[in-house]
Write an enzyme that holds these catalytic residues in place. Sequence first.
Site, PDB file in Angstrom:
ATOM      1  N   ASP A  62       5.255  11.445  -5.740  1.00 30.06           N
ATOM      2  CA  ASP A  62       4.391  10.354  -5.313  1.00 30.06           C
ATOM      3  C   ASP A  62       3.300  10.083  -6.356  1.00 30.06           C
ATOM      4  O   ASP A  62       2.670  11.018  -6.860  1.00 30.06           O
ATOM      5  CB  ASP A  62       3.725  10.709  -3.988  1.00 30.06           C
ATOM      6  N   HIS A  64       0.841   7.157  -5.991  1.00 31.02           N
ATOM      7  CA  HIS A  64      -0.324   6.683  -5.227  1.00 31.02           C
ATOM      8  C   HIS A  64      -1.450   6.084  -6.074  1.00 31.02           C
ATOM      9  O   HIS A  64      -2.586   6.574  -6.069  1.00 31.02           O
ATOM     10  CB  HIS A  64      -0.872   7.803  -4.354  1.00 31.02           C
ATOM     11  N   ASP A  98       6.227   5.912  -2.919  1.00 32.60           N
ATOM     12  CA  ASP A  98       4.784   6.000  -2.699  1.00 32.60           C
ATOM     13  C   ASP A  98       4.004   5.730  -3.982  1.00 32.60           C
ATOM     14  O   ASP A  98       3.178   6.546  -4.423  1.00 32.60           O
ATOM     15  CB  ASP A  98       4.386   7.347  -2.090  1.00 32.60           C
ATOM     16  N   ASN A 133       7.254   5.758   2.401  1.00 33.20           N
ATOM     17  CA  ASN A 133       6.682   5.234   3.641  1.00 33.20           C
ATOM     18  C   ASN A 133       5.516   4.284   3.388  1.00 33.20           C
ATOM     19  O   ASN A 133       5.284   3.344   4.159  1.00 33.20           O
ATOM     20  CB  ASN A 133       6.240   6.380   4.555  1.00 33.20           C
ATOM     21  N   HIS A 134       4.801   4.467   2.273  1.00 32.25           N
ATOM     22  CA  HIS A 134       3.663   3.590   2.006  1.00 32.25           C
ATOM     23  C   HIS A 134       4.102   2.214   1.514  1.00 32.25           C
ATOM     24  O   HIS A 134       3.388   1.226   1.740  1.00 32.25           O
ATOM     25  CB  HIS A 134       2.696   4.257   1.030  1.00 32.25           C
ATOM     26  N   HIS A 233      12.707   9.754   0.266  1.00 35.14           N
ATOM     27  CA  HIS A 233      11.276  10.024   0.286  1.00 35.14           C
ATOM     28  C   HIS A 233      10.904  11.062   1.333  1.00 35.14           C
ATOM     29  O   HIS A 233      10.168  12.015   1.046  1.00 35.14           O
ATOM     30  CB  HIS A 233      10.490   8.744   0.535  1.00 35.14           C
ATOM     31  N   HIS A 295      23.835  21.103   7.630  1.00 39.43           N
ATOM     32  CA  HIS A 295      24.736  20.160   8.321  1.00 39.43           C
ATOM     33  C   HIS A 295      24.682  18.783   7.680  1.00 39.43           C
ATOM     34  O   HIS A 295      25.735  18.146   7.460  1.00 39.43           O
ATOM     35  CB  HIS A 295      24.355  20.071   9.800  1.00 39.43           C
TER      36      HIS A 295
END
Length: 393
Positions: A62, A64, A98, A133-134, A233, A295
Site C-alpha cells: 500500500d 497511500h 491503496d 479497498n480505498h 488486496h 482450500h
Amino acid sequence: MEQKTQSSPLTCENLPSFLSSFVDTFVDFSVSGLFLPQQQQIPQKPLQTHYPPPDRLVAIGDLHGDLEKSKQAFRLAGLIDGSDRWSGGSTTVVQIGDVLDRGGEELKILYFLEKLKREAVKTGGQLITLNGNHEIMNIEGDFRFVTEKGLQEFDVWAYWYAIGNKMKSLCHGLEIPKNPFHGIPLSFHRVPEDFSHSIRARIAALRPNGPISRRFLANNSTVLVVGDSVFVHGGLLAKHVDYGLQRINEEVRDWINGSMGGRAPKYCRGRNAVVWLRKFSDELAKNCDCSLLEHVLATIPGAKRMIMGHTIQEAGINGVCDSRAIRIDVGMSKGCGNGLPEVLEINKNSGLRVLTSNPVYMNKNRSFADARTKEGFGLLIPEQGSKQVEVKA
C-alpha cells in the site's frame, strides 16, 4: 541581433495535440498543468487475469498518497533510476492497491505509476496495479480517510481540467466537453463551506465514469494470478474463485467505467470482500485460518501462495501458514505508520526474498539466510518472523 525562434500560434486545429503534449512535457509532478485533460481517452485494454511466471517478480504494498515513499520502494528493487525512470528491465511488478487516501499526493502517484507502465513495456517489463479497498471507497464517494492535502490536490486538478475543457469548447468541430460536476450538489450536510468545492472536485474525478477513475483505476486488476502467486488486496474465499476471477475483474472495470450504477459489486463490499478480507492477515499466525487458505488455493490451478496488502504488518513483510499467505503492507506512508519501505521479490531460481531499507536487521535473523542470495539483499521470508537485511536505496 539575436534571432528568436517563433512557435506556431495556438489554434483550434492544433489544440488537441497541444493539450496532449502539454501533459507529456510536464511530467515532473510539480506543474499544475499536468492535470489538463487529454483530447482522447487512453484505450481500454482487455483485462488479463492470469500471467505466466516471469524470471523476476516484485510485489509492492500500500502506498497511500506518499510519493517519496513510493519512489523509495521502487528504488529498493532497482526498478527506477536516480531520475525516476524505469530501470527494471524485464521485471514484472505488482502494486497491491491503496494508492488513495491518508496522504496528499494521490494524483501524483497515479501519474507516476502510469509513466512507469509505459516505460516498462519498452524494455519487456510490466507494472500491474490492483484496486484496493480505498479505491473502491473513493469511487463510491466514501471519503472518511481523505486528508486536507488530498482535497487540495483535487482542487488543483479541477482547476486545470476546467481550463482545458473551456479551451476545447471554443473550437468548432471538437466534441463538446462533458461537465464533470454535473449532478453533484453545491454543498453537503455537515461539510464546512470551505471544503465543499474540494469535495465536489473529488467526487467529479473519482465517481464511476469520472475522468480520473476511468483513466487510472478502470484498467486496474482486482484479482491477479502471476505464475504460482495469487495477488489480491484483502483476500480470496472459495466463493470468489467459484464466481470467477476474470469475471470479477471485468465487472469491477465495468462498474468504474459507469455501466453498473453507483455501488460497487457486492464482492467488493463488507468484511469478507476481496478488498476487505483479513482472515489471513492477522500478525499472530495462530489467528489466521490456514485450513481455509489451503482450500482456496486448491481451487486455483497451480497456486502456491496468496499475496495480500490491506493490513499493516509492524514486523514487516512476512509469511504465515507455511508461507502460503504473504502479507506485504508495511504501512510505509507517512499517513499510516511512516514505516520503512520493504518489497517482496520472487526470483524464478532463488525463491522469495524481502528487500528492506531497515538497517536494524543487517546482522539479525541469519537463520533464515539462503546461501544463494547476494550480500546486501534480502533473505528468505520467515514464518511469522521479523525483517531481514538492509538494502540501500
